[in-house]
Design a protein around this motif. Structure first.
Motif, PDB file in Angstrom:
ATOM      1  N   PHE D  30     -24.807   4.613  58.372  1.00 17.82           N
ATOM      2  CA  PHE D  30     -23.869   4.188  57.332  1.00 17.82           C
ATOM      3  C   PHE D  30     -23.995   4.988  56.044  1.00 17.82           C
ATOM      4  O   PHE D  30     -23.105   4.996  55.224  1.00 17.82           O
ATOM      5  CB  PHE D  30     -24.064   2.700  57.037  1.00 17.82           C
ATOM      6  N   PHE D  31     -25.156   5.621  55.859  1.00 16.64           N
ATOM      7  CA  PHE D  31     -25.344   6.383  54.624  1.00 16.64           C
ATOM      8  C   PHE D  31     -25.677   7.811  54.992  1.00 16.64           C
ATOM      9  O   PHE D  31     -26.713   8.090  55.575  1.00 16.64           O
ATOM     10  CB  PHE D  31     -26.495   5.795  53.804  1.00 16.64           C
ATOM     11  N   SER D  32     -24.775   8.730  54.670  1.00 14.36           N
ATOM     12  CA  SER D  32     -25.068  10.130  54.967  1.00 14.36           C
ATOM     13  C   SER D  32     -25.155  10.910  53.662  1.00 14.36           C
ATOM     14  O   SER D  32     -24.817  10.407  52.600  1.00 14.36           O
ATOM     15  CB  SER D  32     -23.965  10.716  55.858  1.00 14.36           C
ATOM     16  N   GLY D  33     -25.634  12.116  53.770  1.00 11.89           N
ATOM     17  CA  GLY D  33     -25.727  12.974  52.585  1.00 11.89           C
ATOM     18  C   GLY D  33     -26.967  12.701  51.767  1.00 11.89           C
ATOM     19  O   GLY D  33     -26.903  12.614  50.544  1.00 11.89           O
ATOM     20  N   SER D  34     -28.096  12.580  52.456  1.00 13.73           N
ATOM     21  CA  SER D  34     -29.312  12.229  51.717  1.00 13.73           C
ATOM     22  C   SER D  34     -29.816  13.391  50.877  1.00 13.73           C
ATOM     23  O   SER D  34     -30.629  13.199  49.992  1.00 13.73           O
ATOM     24  CB  SER D  34     -30.393  11.781  52.688  1.00 13.73           C
ATOM     25  N   THR D  35     -29.370  14.613  51.147  1.00 17.41           N
ATOM     26  CA  THR D  35     -29.857  15.724  50.333  1.00 17.41           C
ATOM     27  C   THR D  35     -28.802  16.203  49.336  1.00 17.41           C
ATOM     28  O   THR D  35     -28.985  17.197  48.662  1.00 17.41           O
ATOM     29  CB  THR D  35     -30.277  16.912  51.231  1.00 17.41           C
ATOM     30  N   GLU D  36     -27.693  15.474  49.273  1.00 20.41           N
ATOM     31  CA  GLU D  36     -26.621  15.872  48.366  1.00 20.41           C
ATOM     32  C   GLU D  36     -26.963  15.535  46.917  1.00 20.41           C
ATOM     33  O   GLU D  36     -27.430  14.438  46.622  1.00 20.41           O
ATOM     34  CB  GLU D  36     -25.353  15.103  48.729  1.00 20.41           C
TER      35      GLU D  36
END
Lengths: 327, 613, 527, 277
Positions: D30-36
């Motif tokens: 459900f949560f993507s882009g942890s390095t954004e």
């Protein structure tokens, strides 16, 4: 005089001799393993000595100086012979001797560890024994939850919190262990407070829980029940019938905790930048000063062997069944 | 003398209508009442699960966790210990009533010296008499030395019997009026047992202490107690003067118990089934499911105590019927002795940790023969059994099975040898892997040991047949070990041994962990099997009663050496070795003294005469 | 923000311990702070005050440190060397050489012989006077000890160079070098005493500070050199403390245990800027993390591959992610703060399409390379960004992560792997070229083996006119920019934080603390 | 096992563990882009970023949701490794207490001489470092304990009649180890499992702190707590949130396994005899 005539009569000293020999074997095996592992590394030590600016000629020279061209067995033998005399050889990344580097760091760490242990041991014994003696009560449950939370707290996290709240925010104690290197931490005892506190709090949970379990088991055991049924006063039961018979496992877990403390010190020293063997270990491994690493391993193993020897001796002394055993 | 003071005071201990239950209200002990005069003695007899230890602890005012006193009083020195406050209870314990627990050696404080253990009780309960004299006196009471070297010893440095006596000495140090002994002889060998019983008897005579003895062993009670109370599933089924009660037992249960006692030369009669646990006790007579003379109303009506004699009460309305048959003497047995022995041990020597446990032991067993190996604990008898089974390595010697050598290690034995030698072990509770049903384990044994032709047959009928042979119901196949009683488990263990037509079954103390009634069942079963199927039996035991009731021939093992071997009746009648003589002298039934058990023993001797010309 | 003018509880608690002890200077240095600053801030003068101890926290260093000026690696070592030693010249705030121990430096007509006249009356810390013998020995010894000095000073002909009189040296060069006064400003050219061979325990220099106590990897305690030839420094004592951990260093500053912290994480800088009691100085940036491609190993032997990779890195994102946005985008060249830097070359931008076209033109199409890197100065983060941005150019970069210690392992990684990681601190193009771009350079990371480049570089060095010289250097930089082996994606901006006790740091702006010998010398303590 | 057989604390513990595991497993979905990078470093919570941003300007909540999987995987790997070595060796040495077993155990004991983190550092130094070295080192430091425990528990079981019975029917050593010994030391093992998992979590987390375990920019609770320590004063949630997840996990695991042994096994018969007293 033969060995037997010295040690034959007294079973205790014979046991000590046996344990000493086994401890020496342990030190030997651990050092050998480390030595071999260190030797088998990709790229030899000379690289790390000269680093980026090493020319091939320099490398050859360093390799010669460090005897890196000799066979591993010969080098280990020579290292071992010197190590027994307290000489751990030259450091790779520094012109100084390894023992010279380790000695003050070890002293600092031992001071830190001893103070932490001096606080930790009575605290763990007291809370563990109290919870065990009152097993099942609300006090026991409260302590159990607290110890569980303490058990699950990483040292670096607690250390950071303490450094921030007690050091930076409230200005109670220095958050960084800055002190005169020559005199050691005694030159500024305040720096010991936060590292000690961190070590004590994070290491309290395990021994307290084990001691609690032992005491609780003893308290519900036949010896205590029989004493109760024969009208021995409760206070005396707790001391002489429960705690007294928990001494051996207590010593065991305390010694284990002290060894864990030695490991925890690596993290805590790095949180508070305490110049001890923990920070040294990280530095030496980062810089690949394998001689220092080897020296550290040897030192810690000797400490481990000594603690184990002491533990076994104490356990025998407090356990009549073992004390009177014929080996 | 203190004893005289006691005498003037009336009762030393009075229990009124005591009921103890679980917190869930399931009764453990119901409506127990008795009075013990000063200097008197009472035996409380019951099988495991009868609630006798719970009762014993209640006598000193203790209830374990999850247990509560439902009603009743326990009066000591005029005080109800159950109603007293903690301080008062502590004051009563040790000084007025002392308690020696079951397996007392393991309850001694291992970090206190012998002298201190006794001194502790003196200092706390009788400080006015505290001193080395009093310690010496207490030690003297139980015939323990009181020199300083002995007083400085730790419990583990004493023998089992000495530990037991030390526990009694400590309990007696403050000269209490009542002494509660819980299973005082369990776990001790016969000779030590005898000695403890003698000590306790002397103790009573010298101090006038009133004694309550908790035991499953009728012989102990007979020897020690004036009065006896028989407990079944928490209820008193019979109560009266010991002699009268044992001689003319009124309750079918008591009669069953007496008939089940293993005695040399007698076929003990077992009682099948077991007592219901606290949460499964319903109305009616709780013994009725096992009772051979149960009437229909027994299952509904709770029997009221009835008078069976002077001061003799029984809770059975039909107690006069007496349908139980007396224990029968052993009959004649035909054996073929000329063929090759099933087991032939020659000059067996076994070492353990540098010590010789067995020295040049030779032993033979014929087909269908029941041979017993009798010895004290530590004599090496278990080692011998395990060595034959291949579980212990031997140093020298030769073991042959039907004439062919047996490999020393079980792992090297071919399937046929594995099948031939089977073992039934001492503790039935760990004889089966708790993870599998009995049926699963038995099936696996059949699969592994029976020859492939038989293994191909369908499992289930064979399994049921096997269970039937050991008189276990078919449901046992699907039960986990924890769901069966000790006796049932031991029968299942025998079933496992029988699974693939063995030649020899080694029974290593196979009955010593069982209740008397169950022990008799197992002995009966083993006897029948050998007689019906021609299996040979090696019975390893320290119990002369068991050995005498089951074996044809006895080997006596003492410190690794066979000191005597003879046919059972011969050995019982005229023991040659010192050990055998002492063992025989230590039993109330074989030695003079028992009015109940000795008579039957004499009767068997007569029959033996006719058996062996 | 935190107030520093509060007396610690622990100081009170431990005051009794202290009273019972002899107060060594070192002890006072450790403990004094909390008590000393417990005063009103009003009476502060802006002119430097003499006296006091500055406790400054540095990063880097370790037990391996030596006081040898030729082997320095970290800015801590550089700062320490600069404090203890002087050189013949130094580079001033304008990037120009300025005389230090030299009173005059004059080349001959073609700049092949330089005559150095020494400042008279200069004394070493042990009281002995500085002579031409010391200077000659310093260079001989530095070259003899190897390391970078060996290549940096390889232009000096040691056989022919000589001592003219006690205060005059004649340096004869192998080839004309118009920038010799710049060459000798390098820290490796620090002037040591004649005959010094051991740098393991102490160092005797002519610098503004003397070493009183040095524990490698822990701290260096320095005192003012009262006999300094220039203006003696204001500080009584300078305590250089090594605190590697960012958090620890900041905590130490915030709790008043130190007065100065280098390498402050940028997010803290903005917090401290507005906070009373603290101030922050930003360096102009001179540390350049970079990737190198070896031109002698495929596929980097093709210029198109090197060019494509340089177009395929999103530098802005790299600076943002790896340097927390506190830095400038790099243009594949070193030394932007030096006059020789080729400022006219346009900034290379992220252009994956152009990169793809280049590869297609070279007939490569999809390119797969392995980048070896370690978690230092944001290199790993940058490599991650690189990997993402290169995908758009059809380049597949796989990252092999190694331990920082192995980065310069010459047997397994350094100069061995075709595509690796490096870092250069504050060097000008000329220094960089001498150390890493000539055929004879030891640290020739990009395998730049080009006789024509060497010749052009020698010619440029010989040019007497600075403008002409820099124009020639710029041309060389242009050739490197076109098809050299470096990807310099960013230049770090170091941040230094001070407590308000410290004065004189204004002079540090524009330079990383320690890089300019004058920087530390100007600091003073308000009291 | 039935839930109703668990003690209340066991239920609470199991609930916590299930919750944490659910976050770890489903968070990344459900949560993507942890390095954004989405904003300023250490930005305080806003409605869009309820837990604020971390030291690189990344959303803490997103990273929190993505940070559980690695630690779960690593802990699972470590624990699996520990038991994969400790159980067979422990079982084998319990059955064969001969010279071979003795020397094997003695060698294992040598591992105990290393404080676990020193072992991690050492392995990291002698290899390329990274996660594998950390997992192996953490496992190696615990193997001796598990071996000892298994051996002690199995030795006790090995004296049981059913092990003799198994031998008598010709079962192989292998089959005795797995069929007879292992299932019956399960309760002991489960009681110990909580501690093993706790120690693994702490050591792996601490290794990250010392820079030898996981490497940035991995989203991992331990690493998050370690790398955001600097910002404790600026944005405490970046540290407290991941640390709280670790604490929840360890406390939950301990509560859960503390409650298990009492209800495991097949001893559900009417055992209640007079021994209850």
């Amino acid at each position: 005089m033969s060995l037997k005539s010295i040690f034959g009569a007294n079973t205790m000293s014979r046991f000590l001799l046996m344990r000493t020999v086994s401890g020496a074997g342990l030190v030997l095996v651990v050092c050998l393993a480390t030595f071999v592992a260190v030797t088998l590394l990709p790229g030899d030590a000379a690289n790390f000595v000269s680093g980026r600016s090493a020319s091939p000629e320099r490398l050859a020279e360093v390799r010669e100086r460090l005897n890196l061209n000799d066979p591993v067995a010969e080098r280990f033998f020579r290292w071992g012979l010197r190590a027994v005399q307290g000489d751990l050889g030259p450091a790779l990344t520094s012109p100084r001797q390894v023992s010279e580097i380790i000695a003050p760091r070890l002293r600092n760490s031992l001071i830190l560890a001893s103070i932490a242990a001096a606080l930790l041991v009575p605290l763990a014994v007291a809370t563990g024994a109290l919870a065990g003696a009152l097993a099942g009560g609300s006090m026991d449950r409260g302590l159990s939850v607290i110890s569980l939370v303490l058990l699950s707290m990483p040292e670096f996290f607690l250390g950071t919190l303490l450094a921030y709240w007690l050091g930076v925010k409230w200005h109670l104690f220095p958050p960084i262990a800055l002190f005169d290197a020559a005199q050691g931490p005694w030159s500024n005892p305040a720096v010991l407070v936060l590292p000690c506190l961190t070590l004590v709090i994070t290491n309290l949970g395990y021994p307290a829980r084990i001691i609690r379990a032992n005491v609780a088991e003893a308290m519900s055991g036949r010896v205590v029940l029989t004493a109760r049924l024969n009208g021995i006063p409760e206070r005396r039961i707790v001391w002489k019938y429960a705690l007294r018979n928990c001494l051996a496992p207590g010593i065991q877990v305390i010694s284990l905790t002290l060894l864990y403390l030695l490991g925890g010190i690596i993290v805590v020293e790095n949180v508070f930048q305490f110049p001890g063997i923990g920070t040294l270990a990280v530095e030496a491994t980062q810089q690949r000063d394998l001689n220092v690493v080897l020296g550290l391993v040897a030192t810690i193993t000797v400490i481990y062997a000594l603690v184990m020897l002491l533990t076994d001796t104490l356990i025998i002394l407090v356990t009549p069944k073992l004390r009177t055993l014929r080996f | 003398m203190k004893a005289l003071d006691h005498a003037r005071r009336g009762t030393a201990l009075a229990v009124h209508d005591l009921s103890i239950s679980l917190v869930s209200a399931a009764p453990i002990v119901e409506n127990v009442g008795f009075a013990l005069p000063p200097g008197g003695s009472l035996g409380i007899v019951g099988e495991s699960g009868s609630g006798k230890t719970t009762l014993a602890m209640a006598l000193v005012g203790h209830t374990g966790p999850g247990i509560r006193i439902a009603s009743g009083r326990v009066e000591i020195a005029g005080r109800d210990i159950l109603a007293a406050g903690p301080k008062e209870v502590a004051a009563l314990r040790g000084r007025q009533i002392a308690y020696v627990p079951q397996d007392a050696p393991s309850a001694l404080n291992p970090s206190m010296r012998a002298g201190d253990i006794v001194a502790e009780m003196l200092r706390i309960h009788a400080p006015e008499r505290y001193g080395s004299d009093s310690i010496a006196k207490a030690m003297d009471l139980v015939d323990l030395p009181s020199d300083s070297a002995f007083l400085k010893r730790y419990p583990h440095q004493l023998s089992g019997g000495q530990q037991q006596r030390l526990a009694i000495a400590a309990a007696m140090a403050a000269e209490p009026r009542v002494l509660v002994l819980d299973e005082p002889t369990t776990g001790l060998d016969m000779i030590t047992q005898k000695r403890i019983l003698d000590e306790v008897g002397r103790l009573r005579a010298r101090t006038g202490v009133a004694v309550v003895v908790i035991s499953h062993d009728l012989e102990v009670v007979e020897e020690l107690c004036d009065a006896t109370l028989v407990l079944y599933a928490g209820r008193v089924v019979e109560q009266g003067p010991t002699r009268a009660l044992l001689k003319v037992p009124a309750h079918p249960y008591t009669r069953g118990l007496i008939g089940a006692v293993a005695r040399p030369g007698v076929r003990p009669r077992g009682m099948y089934g077991s007592a219901p646990p606290p949460n499964r006790r319903k109305g009616g007579c709780l013994f009725s499911p096992r009772c051979p003379q149960a009437h229909d109303d027994c299952r509904e009506v709770n029997p009221a105590p009835q008078k069976a004699g002077p001061e003799h009460w029984v809770s059975c309305p039909y107690h006069v019927e007496k349908t139980i048959v007396e224990a029968a003497p052993i009959g004649e047995r035909k054996r073929d002795t000329c063929e090759i022995p099933v087991l032939d041990i020659r000059d067996l020597t076994v070492a353990y940790r540098g010590q010789r446990v067995l020295k040049n032991v030779s032993l033979t067993i014929q087909r269908g023969e029941r041979v017993a190996l009798l010895g004290q604990s530590g004599s090496g008898k278990t080692t011998l059994g395990r060595c034959v089974a291949g579980l212990v390595d031997r140093e020298a010697g030769d073991i042959r099975l039907n004439g062919t050598p047996l490999s020393p290690r079980v792992a090297r034995r071919p399937r046929d040898q594995l099948r031939a030698v089977q073992m039934v072990l001492q503790n039935p509770y760990v004889s089966f892997n708790p993870q599998f049903t009995i049926g699963a384990t038995l099936r696996r044994t059949m699969r592994m040991l029976c020859d492939p032709g038989r293994a191909a047959q369908p499992d289930r009928p064979r399994l049921l047949h096997l269970l039937e042979r050991v008189r276990l119901p078919a449901e046992a196949a699907d039960a986990y070990p924890a769901q069966l009683s000790g006796g049932e488990l031991q029968r299942a263990a025998i079933a496992q041994a029988l699974a693939c037509a063995p030649d020899l079954i080694i029974c290593d103390e196979a009955t010593s962990a069982l209740d008397v009634s169950v022990q008799a069942v197992v002995i009966e079963l083993l006897r029948d099997l050998t007689e019906d199927e021609g299996v040979s039996l090696l019975v390893i035991s320290h119990d002369l009663g068991v050995v005498g009731s089951i074996s044809d021939r006895i080997y006596v093992l003492d410190q690794g050496l066979i000191v005597e071997h003879a046919p059972t009746p011969v050995l019982l009648a005229s023991p040659k070795s010192d050990l055998a003589k002492r063992l025989i002298a230590s039993r109330p039934d074989t030695a003079a003294g028992s009015t109940v058990f000795h008579a039957t023993s004499q009767r068997t001797e007569k029959t033996h005469d006719t058996l062996h010309p | 923000m935190t107030k520093t003018n509060r007396v610690r509880l622990s100081d009170r608690i431990f005051a009794r311990f202290r009273e019972n002890r002899a107060r060594t200077p070192a002890l006072a240095a450790c403990l004094g702070a909390g008590l000393m600053i417990a005063g009103p801030w009003a009476a502060l003068a802006e002119t430097p005050q003499v006296g006091g101890t500055l406790r400054a926290a540095w990063v880097g260093g370790g037990a391996a440190d030596k006081l040898d000026p030729t082997t320095w690696l970290t800015i801590l070592e550089l700062a320490r060397i600069s404090a203890v030693f002087d050189r013949l010249t130094k580079i001033n705030e304008n990037g120009k050489p300025e005389l230090m121990l030299a009173q005059a430096m004059t080349p001959n007509a073609d700049a092949s012989v330089w005559t150095v006249k020494l400042r008279p009356g200069v004394k070493f810390h042990d009281g002995s006077p500085l002579t031409a013998r010391d200077v000659l020995y310093s260079f001989k010894s530095a070259i003899g000890r190897g390391y970078f000095a060996a290549t940096n000073f390889s232009m000096i002909d040691l056989q022919k160079s000589r001592m003219v009189d006690d205060l005059t040296i004649e340096f004869v060069l192998n080839a004309p070098n118009a920038e010799f006064d710049r060459v000798v400003s390098d820290a490796s050219a620090s002037i040591i005493k004649d005959g010094t061979t051991d740098f393991s325990t102490t160092a005797i220099g002519t610098g503004p500070y003397k070493i009183v106590n040095w524990v490698p990897g822990v701290r260096t305690e320095l005192t003012r050199n009262e006999a300094y030839w220039g203006n003696p420094v204001a500080l009584d004592k300078l305590d250089m403390i090594e605190i590697d951990d960012d958090n620890a260093r900041i905590n130490a500053l915030l709790s008043g245990q130190i007065d100065l912290a280098v390498n402050v994480p940028p997010y803290f800088a903005s917090q401290l800027e507005g906070a009373p009691g603290y101030s922050v100085a930003y360096g102009s940036g001179s540390t350049a993390p970079a990737f190198y491609m070896r031109q002698d190993k495929p596929p980097f032997d093709k210029a198109e591959v090197r060019q494509a990779l340089r177009l395929a890195i999103d530098r802005k994102k790299c600076v943002e992610v790896a340097l927390d946005g506190r830095g400038t985008v790099g243009n594949d060249l070193f030394g932007p703060s030096h006059p020789s830097y080729a400022r006219d070359i346009p900034q290379r931008e992220y252009d994956p399409e152009a990169a793809r076209k280049l590869l297609d033109k070279a007939g490569i199409g999809e390119l797969q390379v392995e980048l070896v890197t370690a978690p230092v100065v944001g290199m790993l983060e940058c490599a991650t960004v690189f990997k993402e941005s290169a995908k758009k150019a059809g380049i597949e970069i796989s990252i092999r992560q190694i331990s920082p210690a192995d980065l310069y392992n010459t047997q397994s990684v350094y100069l061995q792997v075709p595509f690796g990681t490096t870092e250069w601190k504050g060097v000008s193009f000329q220094e960089m070229a001498r150390t890493g771009l000539l055929q004879s350079s030891f640290a020739n990371e990009t395998a730049n083996k080009n006789p024509a480049f060497d010749a052009a570089f020698a010619k440029a060095e010989a040019a007497l006119d600075p403008a002409a010289r820099n124009a020639q250097f710029a041309a060389l930089q242009r050739s490197l920019w076109d098809d050299g082996g470096y990807i310099v994606w960013g230049i770090q901006t170091p941040v230094t934080a001070f407590s308000d006790r410290v004065g004189g740091y204004e002079g540090l702006a524009g330079a990383e603390v320690g890089f300019l010998p004058s920087g530390i010398g100007n600091l003073w303590i308000k009291h | 096992m039935h839930l109703r057989e668990l003690s209340p604390s066991g239920i609470v513990g199991t609930g916590i563990v299930l919750g944490v595991v659910a976050i770890a497993l489903f968070g990344p979905i459900f949560f993507s882009g942890s390095t954004e990078i989405v904003g300023r470093p250490f930005m305080m919570p806003t409605p869009g970023h309820p837990l604020g941003l971390d030291g690189y300007g990344r959303d803490v909540l997103t990273r929190l949701m993505n940070g559980g999987l690695t630690i779960l995987l690593l802990v699972t790997a470590t624990t699996a490794l520990v038991y994969a070595v400790g159980i067979p060796v422990g079982l084998f040495t319990a059955l064969h207490s001969r010279a071979l077993s003795a020397s094997a155990l003695w060698l294992f004991d040598c591992l105990l001489a290393f404080p676990p983190l020193l072992l991690v550092l050492l392995l990291a130094a002698s290899t390329a470092g990274g996660v594998t070295a950390a997992v192996i080192a953490v496992a190696a430091s615990q193997v001796p304990w598990v071996t000892r425990l298994v051996r002690a528990a199995a030795s006790e079981v090995a004296t049981s009649g059913y092990v003799d019975a198994a031998r008598l029917r010709g079962e192989s050593t292998w089959s005795i180890m797995w069929r007879e010994l292992l299932p019956n030391i399960r309760a002991t093992m489960l009681a110990d499992l909580g501690l093993r998992i706790t120690v693994s979590i702490l050591l792996i987390t601490s290794a990250s702190f010392l820079g030898v375990g996981l490497r940035p920019p991995t989203a991992d609770w331990g690493l998050m707590a370690a790398e955001n320590r600097n910002g404790l004063a600026l944005q405490p949630w970046a540290v407290l949130a991941p640390a709280a997840m670790i604490a929840l996990l360890t406390v939950g695991v301990n509560l859960m396994f503390d409650a298990w042994p009492k209800t495991s096994g097949r001893r559900h018969s009417a055992e209640l005899t007079e021994n209850v007293a």
